[in-house]
Design an enzyme around this catalytic site. Structure first.
Site, PDB file in Angstrom:
ATOM      1  N   LYS A 142      -8.253   6.321 -18.966  1.00  0.00           N
ATOM      2  CA  LYS A 142      -8.539   6.857 -20.294  1.00  0.00           C
ATOM      3  C   LYS A 142      -7.315   6.734 -21.211  1.00  0.00           C
ATOM      4  O   LYS A 142      -6.855   5.632 -21.479  1.00  0.00           O
ATOM      5  CB  LYS A 142      -9.034   8.291 -20.157  1.00  0.00           C
ATOM      6  CG  LYS A 142     -10.116   8.494 -19.077  1.00  0.00           C
ATOM      7  CD  LYS A 142     -11.320   7.587 -19.227  1.00  0.00           C
ATOM      8  CE  LYS A 142     -12.504   7.991 -18.369  1.00  0.00           C
ATOM      9  NZ  LYS A 142     -12.325   7.888 -16.909  1.00  0.00           N
TER      10      LYS A 142
ATOM     11  N   ASP B  56      -7.251  19.126 -14.368  1.00  0.00           N
ATOM     12  CA  ASP B  56      -7.530  17.772 -14.841  1.00  0.00           C
ATOM     13  C   ASP B  56      -7.172  17.732 -16.326  1.00  0.00           C
ATOM     14  O   ASP B  56      -7.824  18.357 -17.160  1.00  0.00           O
ATOM     15  CB  ASP B  56      -9.000  17.432 -14.620  1.00  0.00           C
ATOM     16  CG  ASP B  56      -9.331  15.984 -14.960  1.00  0.00           C
ATOM     17  OD1 ASP B  56      -8.659  15.404 -15.849  1.00  0.00           O
ATOM     18  OD2 ASP B  56     -10.271  15.430 -14.377  1.00  0.00           O
TER      19      ASP B  56
ATOM     20  N   TYR C 235     -16.493  17.038 -15.203  1.00  0.00           N
ATOM     21  CA  TYR C 235     -16.980  15.660 -15.136  1.00  0.00           C
ATOM     22  C   TYR C 235     -18.030  15.521 -14.039  1.00  0.00           C
ATOM     23  O   TYR C 235     -17.875  16.020 -12.923  1.00  0.00           O
ATOM     24  CB  TYR C 235     -15.790  14.743 -14.890  1.00  0.00           C
ATOM     25  CG  TYR C 235     -16.110  13.324 -14.529  1.00  0.00           C
ATOM     26  CD1 TYR C 235     -17.018  12.573 -15.281  1.00  0.00           C
ATOM     27  CD2 TYR C 235     -15.494  12.715 -13.442  1.00  0.00           C
ATOM     28  CE1 TYR C 235     -17.302  11.262 -14.945  1.00  0.00           C
ATOM     29  CE2 TYR C 235     -15.775  11.401 -13.099  1.00  0.00           C
ATOM     30  CZ  TYR C 235     -16.683  10.683 -13.854  1.00  0.00           C
ATOM     31  OH  TYR C 235     -16.965   9.390 -13.518  1.00  0.00           O
TER      32      TYR C 235
ATOM     33  N   ARG D 291       0.845  -1.197   0.000  1.00  0.00           N
ATOM     34  CA  ARG D 291       0.000   0.000   0.000  1.00  0.00           C
ATOM     35  C   ARG D 291       0.882   1.250   0.000  1.00  0.00           C
ATOM     36  O   ARG D 291       0.590   2.235  -0.651  1.00  0.00           O
ATOM     37  CB  ARG D 291      -0.943   0.010   1.210  1.00  0.00           C
ATOM     38  CG  ARG D 291      -1.670   1.345   1.374  1.00  0.00           C
ATOM     39  CD  ARG D 291      -2.742   1.332   2.441  1.00  0.00           C
ATOM     40  NE  ARG D 291      -2.401   0.595   3.642  1.00  0.00           N
ATOM     41  CZ  ARG D 291      -1.598   1.063   4.609  1.00  0.00           C
ATOM     42  NH1 ARG D 291      -1.032   2.243   4.514  1.00  0.00           N
ATOM     43  NH2 ARG D 291      -1.373   0.317   5.680  1.00  0.00           N
TER      44      ARG D 291
END
Length: 378
Positions: free
Chosen positions: A195, A170, A98, A46
């Protein structure tokens, strides 16, 4: 080194033990320590994993940043950045963004005591006017989702610096190949690596890049504390995608521009949104700020929702699906899909109409894609 070379080599040196040319997938959750407090740089996956480290080095390099961080999704990356804020802080955000980001800001972050003011993304003065003493961060997308508006990053960065607040961009729609917000003055860049960076519609991931060491230290702490990190295999898949990003983005853009010119003249298209068209209101800004216009097109059809339904039912290559940025072409209906979390009145106020379609143009042959759209329209 140039972009294409860095995308293939940065953080991806041959394995020192075996000589493997491709970064191994380190499928381990934990690491042997030589003694208490003595390890070889990794303790628990992690916190850090060698495959993820390779990805994070590559992410930093291709955005011209010093520090990259990888996450389990784009929204995990966004949540981690917003964790820099505290109760009583305020965000100024562009109004075209978004739907998942809007949902996060309004239904999660607001519960932290952090409020968001949305402003007309076409008017930089509105950003400055909205800044209050407790404003700590400006959040924008460019190009925006789904109306493909362009924000002047350098001008907005000047406003942010003047008021000593952070500017977060972004960069998912443009990708680092076509736009580098850090070079234009942004403090932090966010991506959904699902993406274009992944590029094959087979992973969910996110990224944050900065050149500010203090911000990186804080974000790295939150990355570990929150724990929304990608698996080693997902990290490897994004690394694989980054290697071909430049080649793919050139094809995405070439196809999108070809289709945008076709759609712009089609009698059944009411309006088209693509920054690579000279008719786009911010075409000159896009040319100045970006090295290419990307692979996303939005359009409004004459005939309203009934025509949208008919169109979506007739495409064969453009698949009706969420997401974007893969090698295959996708068709999205924002009002019910990506922006379905917005109340109808809010959605319409932001210009997301019932007849709006968003296309993620893939890298198939452009004539086949044109024929698919022609058949659906006619």
């Amino acid at each position: 080194m140039e972009f294409e070379t860095r995308a293939i080599h940065e953080g991806q040196q041959p394995d020192p033990q075996t000589g493997a040319v491709i970064v191994p997938i380190y499928l381990t959750s934990t690491y042997e320590q030589q003694a208490i407090g003595q390890h070889k740089g990794y303790e628990y996956s992690r916190t850090g994993n060698p495959t993820r480290t390779a990805l994070e080095e590559a992410l930093g390099s291709i955005e011209n940043g010093k520090f990259g961080l990888a996450f389990a999704s784009g929204l995990a990356a966004t949540t981690t950045v917003l964790s820099l804020l505290k109760n009583g802080d305020r965000i100024v955000a562009g109004d075209d963004l978004y739907g998942g980001t809007y949902r996060l800001l309004e239904r999660v972050v607001k519960n932290w005591g952090v409020t968001t003011t949305y402003v007309d993304i076409d008017n930089l003065n509105d950003f400055e006017t909205a800044i209050q003493p407790n404003t700590k961060l400006i959040w924008v997308e460019t190009p925006t989702n789904p109306l493909l508006k362009i924000v002047d990053i350098a001008a907005l960065a000047n406003i942010a610096r003047k008021h000593n607040i952070l500017l977060v961009v972004d960069n998912t729609f443009a990708s680092p190949y076509f736009q580098k917000p850090l070079d234009l003055g942004a403090d932090i860049v966010v991506h959904s690596t699902t993406k274009y960076l992944g590029g094959h519609s087979d992973i969910i991931g996110g990224a944050v890049v900065t050149s500010n060491e203090q911000l990186y230290t804080e974000l790295k702490f939150y990355q570990n504390a929150i724990g929304a990190v990608p698996s080693p295999f997902d990290s490897w898949l994004v690394l694989r995608g980054i290697k071909t990003l430049a080649v793919r983005m050139r094809e995405h853009e070439k196809n999108a521009l070809f289709l945008a010119k076709f759609l712009e003249k089609h009698p059944k298209v009411e309006r088209i949104y693509y920054p690579g068209l000279a008719s786009h209101e911010q075409y000159q800004l896009a040319k100045a700020q970006m090295s290419g216009f990307g692979g996303m097109i939005s359009l409004e059809l004459k005939g309203g929702f009934a025509e949208v339904e008919r169109f979506a039912s007739r495409t064969k290559l453009f698949l009706l699906a969420e997401s974007l940025g893969g090698v295959e072409s996708l068709l999205c209906y924002p009002a019910k899909m990506t922006h379905g979390s917005l109340p109808e009145a809010e959605r319409l106020k932001r210009g997301i109409k019932d007849n709006l379609i968003r296309l993620s143009v893939g890298i198939e042959h452009p004539l086949d894609l044109q024929a698919d759209l022609e058949n659906a329209l006619n």
